[in-house]
Design an enzyme around this catalytic site. Structure first.
Site, mmCIF file in Angstrom:
data_model
loop_
_atom_site.group_PDB
_atom_site.id
_atom_site.type_symbol
_atom_site.label_atom_id
_atom_site.label_comp_id
_atom_site.label_asym_id
_atom_site.label_seq_id
_atom_site.Cartn_x
_atom_site.Cartn_y
_atom_site.Cartn_z
ATOM 1 N N GLY A 113 1.159 -5.165 1.247
ATOM 2 C CA GLY A 113 0.110 -5.256 0.222
ATOM 3 C C GLY A 113 0.585 -5.969 -1.035
ATOM 4 O O GLY A 113 -0.227 -6.560 -1.751
ATOM 5 N N ASN A 119 4.577 -7.559 6.588
ATOM 6 C CA ASN A 119 5.440 -6.927 7.601
ATOM 7 C C ASN A 119 4.757 -5.793 8.353
ATOM 8 O O ASN A 119 5.417 -4.947 8.950
ATOM 9 C CB ASN A 119 6.713 -6.400 6.921
ATOM 10 C CG ASN A 119 6.417 -5.355 5.860
ATOM 11 O OD1 ASN A 119 5.445 -5.495 5.125
ATOM 12 N ND2 ASN A 119 7.222 -4.323 5.773
ATOM 13 N N LEU A 143 0.841 -1.199 0.000
ATOM 14 C CA LEU A 143 0.000 0.000 0.000
ATOM 15 C C LEU A 143 0.873 1.244 0.000
ATOM 16 O O LEU A 143 1.931 1.273 0.650
ATOM 17 C CB LEU A 143 -0.911 0.022 1.229
ATOM 18 C CG LEU A 143 -1.830 -1.190 1.422
ATOM 19 C CD1 LEU A 143 -2.875 -0.885 2.478
ATOM 20 C CD2 LEU A 143 -2.476 -1.626 0.132
HETATM 21 N N1 CO8 Z 1 4.528 3.690 -0.067
HETATM 22 C C1 CO8 Z 1 4.994 4.903 -0.476
HETATM 23 N N2 CO8 Z 1 6.284 5.146 -0.829
HETATM 24 C C2 CO8 Z 1 7.132 4.109 -0.768
HETATM 25 C C3 CO8 Z 1 6.732 2.830 -0.340
HETATM 26 C C4 CO8 Z 1 5.361 2.638 0.014
HETATM 27 N N3 CO8 Z 1 4.869 1.439 0.417
HETATM 28 N N4 CO8 Z 1 7.807 2.015 -0.370
HETATM 29 C C5 CO8 Z 1 8.848 2.758 -0.788
HETATM 30 N N5 CO8 Z 1 8.447 4.021 -1.038
HETATM 31 C C6 CO8 Z 1 9.270 5.142 -1.544
HETATM 32 C C7 CO8 Z 1 10.508 5.365 -0.694
HETATM 33 O O1 CO8 Z 1 10.228 6.204 0.410
HETATM 34 C C8 CO8 Z 1 11.440 6.030 -1.690
HETATM 35 O O2 CO8 Z 1 11.047 7.374 -1.830
HETATM 36 P P1 CO8 Z 1 12.146 8.522 -2.196
HETATM 37 O O3 CO8 Z 1 12.735 8.110 -3.505
HETATM 38 O O4 CO8 Z 1 11.337 9.761 -2.253
HETATM 39 O O5 CO8 Z 1 13.141 8.514 -1.067
HETATM 40 C C9 CO8 Z 1 11.081 5.323 -3.015
HETATM 41 O O6 CO8 Z 1 9.785 4.771 -2.830
HETATM 42 C C10 CO8 Z 1 12.050 4.202 -3.384
HETATM 43 O O7 CO8 Z 1 12.145 3.335 -2.262
HETATM 44 P P2 CO8 Z 1 13.501 2.589 -1.889
HETATM 45 O O8 CO8 Z 1 14.648 3.507 -2.111
HETATM 46 O O9 CO8 Z 1 13.330 2.004 -0.544
HETATM 47 O O10 CO8 Z 1 13.534 1.475 -3.030
HETATM 48 P P3 CO8 Z 1 14.332 0.102 -3.019
HETATM 49 O O11 CO8 Z 1 14.290 -0.398 -4.419
HETATM 50 O O12 CO8 Z 1 15.655 0.239 -2.354
HETATM 51 O O13 CO8 Z 1 13.453 -0.878 -2.081
HETATM 52 C C11 CO8 Z 1 11.378 -1.789 -1.304
HETATM 53 C C12 CO8 Z 1 12.176 -1.254 -2.520
HETATM 54 C C13 CO8 Z 1 12.009 -3.083 -0.835
HETATM 55 C C14 CO8 Z 1 9.967 -2.074 -1.793
HETATM 56 C C15 CO8 Z 1 11.410 -0.743 -0.173
HETATM 57 O O14 CO8 Z 1 11.051 0.510 -0.723
HETATM 58 C C16 CO8 Z 1 10.489 -1.027 0.963
HETATM 59 O O15 CO8 Z 1 10.757 -1.902 1.772
HETATM 60 N N6 CO8 Z 1 9.375 -0.260 1.062
HETATM 61 C C17 CO8 Z 1 8.475 -0.339 2.169
HETATM 62 C C18 CO8 Z 1 7.515 -1.450 1.931
HETATM 63 C C19 CO8 Z 1 6.511 -1.528 3.055
HETATM 64 O O16 CO8 Z 1 6.830 -1.666 4.207
HETATM 65 N N7 CO8 Z 1 5.243 -1.434 2.674
HETATM 66 C C20 CO8 Z 1 4.193 -1.506 3.622
HETATM 67 C C21 CO8 Z 1 3.006 -0.701 3.174
HETATM 68 S S1 CO8 Z 1 1.638 -1.005 4.239
HETATM 69 C C22 CO8 Z 1 0.725 -2.198 3.501
HETATM 70 O O17 CO8 Z 1 0.924 -2.548 2.385
HETATM 71 C C23 CO8 Z 1 -0.388 -2.881 4.249
HETATM 72 C C24 CO8 Z 1 -1.021 -2.027 5.229
HETATM 73 C C25 CO8 Z 1 -2.205 -2.702 5.849
HETATM 74 C C26 CO8 Z 1 -3.066 -1.722 6.583
HETATM 75 C C27 CO8 Z 1 -3.260 -2.075 7.949
HETATM 76 C C28 CO8 Z 1 -4.450 -1.378 8.565
HETATM 77 C C29 CO8 Z 1 -4.196 -0.667 9.801
#
Ligand code: CO8
Length: 303
Positions: free
Chosen positions: A154, A178, A109
């Site tokens: 997500g 996670n 998400l």
């Molecule tokens: N949403 C928005 N922005 C994001 C997200 C995200 N989920 N993930 C990464 N970004 C952004 C980063 O902040 C970064 O932004 P910027 O360039 O401005 O600094 C950009 O995307 C690139 O990210 P990375 O540099 O980290 O990219 P990598 O290629 O090194 O890594 C990953 C890619 C592995 C995907 C890494 O970005 C990561 O781990 N992201 C976080 C993933 C995460 O934890 N997602 C959880 C989202 S919550 C969800 O899905 C379920 C919620 C359920 C709701 C519960 C109800 C209460």
């Protein structure tokens, strides 16, 4: 009977969302200037590309929303429209979902959709998340996730919403629910989908600890079904799909309904309550603070 799943995919659940004890000074409508650049995902270019091969009846849906295919409201809306079109198209029997981005299947998400947004907007967003899962988990098509990069939260939900998962054999890629690592709680239907995939004990460990599994570890617990070299993920998905499509559609669809209907119905009968729970949880100051800290952590990894 083939429409059982489709017809049941309409309404919803009540999530048991626990609360965190972190105290916040951050107001829910206040977006920090340091995150305002995140609006870049609002680009009008298509976030999804679909190619349907009418000779095989297999569609490949490519997620193409840089930088990380995060599931924003726009993304989810486009995803659902495409899924619905394919579902209605009788020539389409199988769907492969993959990513055009290197290293990332989907980051889950879009955290910016949950940070600093009004309750109304959060409700709209959550409804779209529900819709994505209902459409995918209840699809009449045979569905395969061709996971060619990391797939947290997500992104993992989307993968386990499919019938079969093939992941790139790359230990740098991870997959898992996670949410607890962000200080948030995966709702019951995320949990149910995971339990249906890996069983209760593995799901319990996985959810409580917010574990992200490397590709080999994901295979060990059954979170994915097969690992292949990165350049063979899509071709293996195509080969595997032909086996799935060798089974008569009606028999496969009725069996899929038998396996998944109960889980789907649980959300359908509690959908509004699930939205209410999500909105009241996510807009809490303490949760907003957790999300802010997580966003800061994501950015600081780059520095
Ligand atoms: N949403 C928005 N922005 C994001 C997200 C995200 N989920 N993930 C990464 N970004 C952004 C980063 O902040 C970064 O932004 P910027 O360039 O401005 O600094 C950009 O995307 C690139 O990210 P990375 O540099 O980290 O990219 P990598 O290629 O090194 O890594 C990953 C890619 C592995 C995907 C890494 O970005 C990561 O781990 N992201 C976080 C993933 C995460 O934890 N997602 C959880 C989202 S919550 C969800 O899905 C379920 C919620 C359920 C709701 C519960 C109800 C209460």
């Amino acid at each position: 009977m083939a429409n059982v799943l489709r017809n049941s995919a309409k309404f919803g659940f009540s999530g048991v969302l626990s609360q965190l004890s972190i105290h916040s000074r951050h107001g829910r409508e206040c977006v920090s200037p340091c995150f305002s650049l995140q609006q870049r995902n609002n680009s009008t270019s298509p976030k999804i590309k679909v190619d349907l091969d009418s000779s095989t009846g297999v569609a490949v849906l490519r997620m193409q929303s840089p930088p990380v295919n995060s599931l924003s409201l726009d993304f989810l809306t486009e995803f659902c429209i495409n899924l619905e079109k394919l579902e209605m198209d009788r020539s389409c029997r199988g769907l492969i979902i993959t990513s055009t981005l290197s290293k990332v299947f989907s980051a889950g998400l879009d955290i910016m959709e949950m940070y600093g947004k009004s309750p109304e907007r959060c409700g709209e967003f959550w409804k779209a998340v529900q819709e994505m899962w209902l459409k995918l988990y209840g699809s009449n098509m045979a569905t395969i996730a061709a996971i060619n990069g990391s797939s947290p939260a997500g992104g993992c939900l989307m993968s386990i919403g499919c019938d079969y998962r093939i992941m790139a054999d790359n230990p740098r890629y991870s997959i898992g629910l996670n949410e607890t690592q962000l200080g948030i709680v995966a709702p019951f239907w995320f949990k149910d989908t995971l339990v249906n995939t890996v069983g209760n004990r593995a799901a319990e460990l996985s959810l409580e600890l917010g574990l992200l599994y490397s590709a080999p570890d994901a295979l060990k617990i059954g979170l994915v079904d097969q690992l292949v070299p990165e350049d063979q993920v899509l071709s293996t998905a195509q080969d595997t799909m032909s086996k799935w499509l060798a089974v008569p559609d009606h028999a496969r669809q009725i069996t899929k309904s038998m396996m998944r209907k109960q889980t789907i119905d649980k959300l359908l009968s509690n959908r509004e309550a699930d939205i209410t729970n999500f909105v009241s949880f996510i807009t809490k100051d303490s949760i907003q603070r957790s999300l802010r800290m997580y966003l800061e952590m994501l950015k600081s990894r780059k520095a």
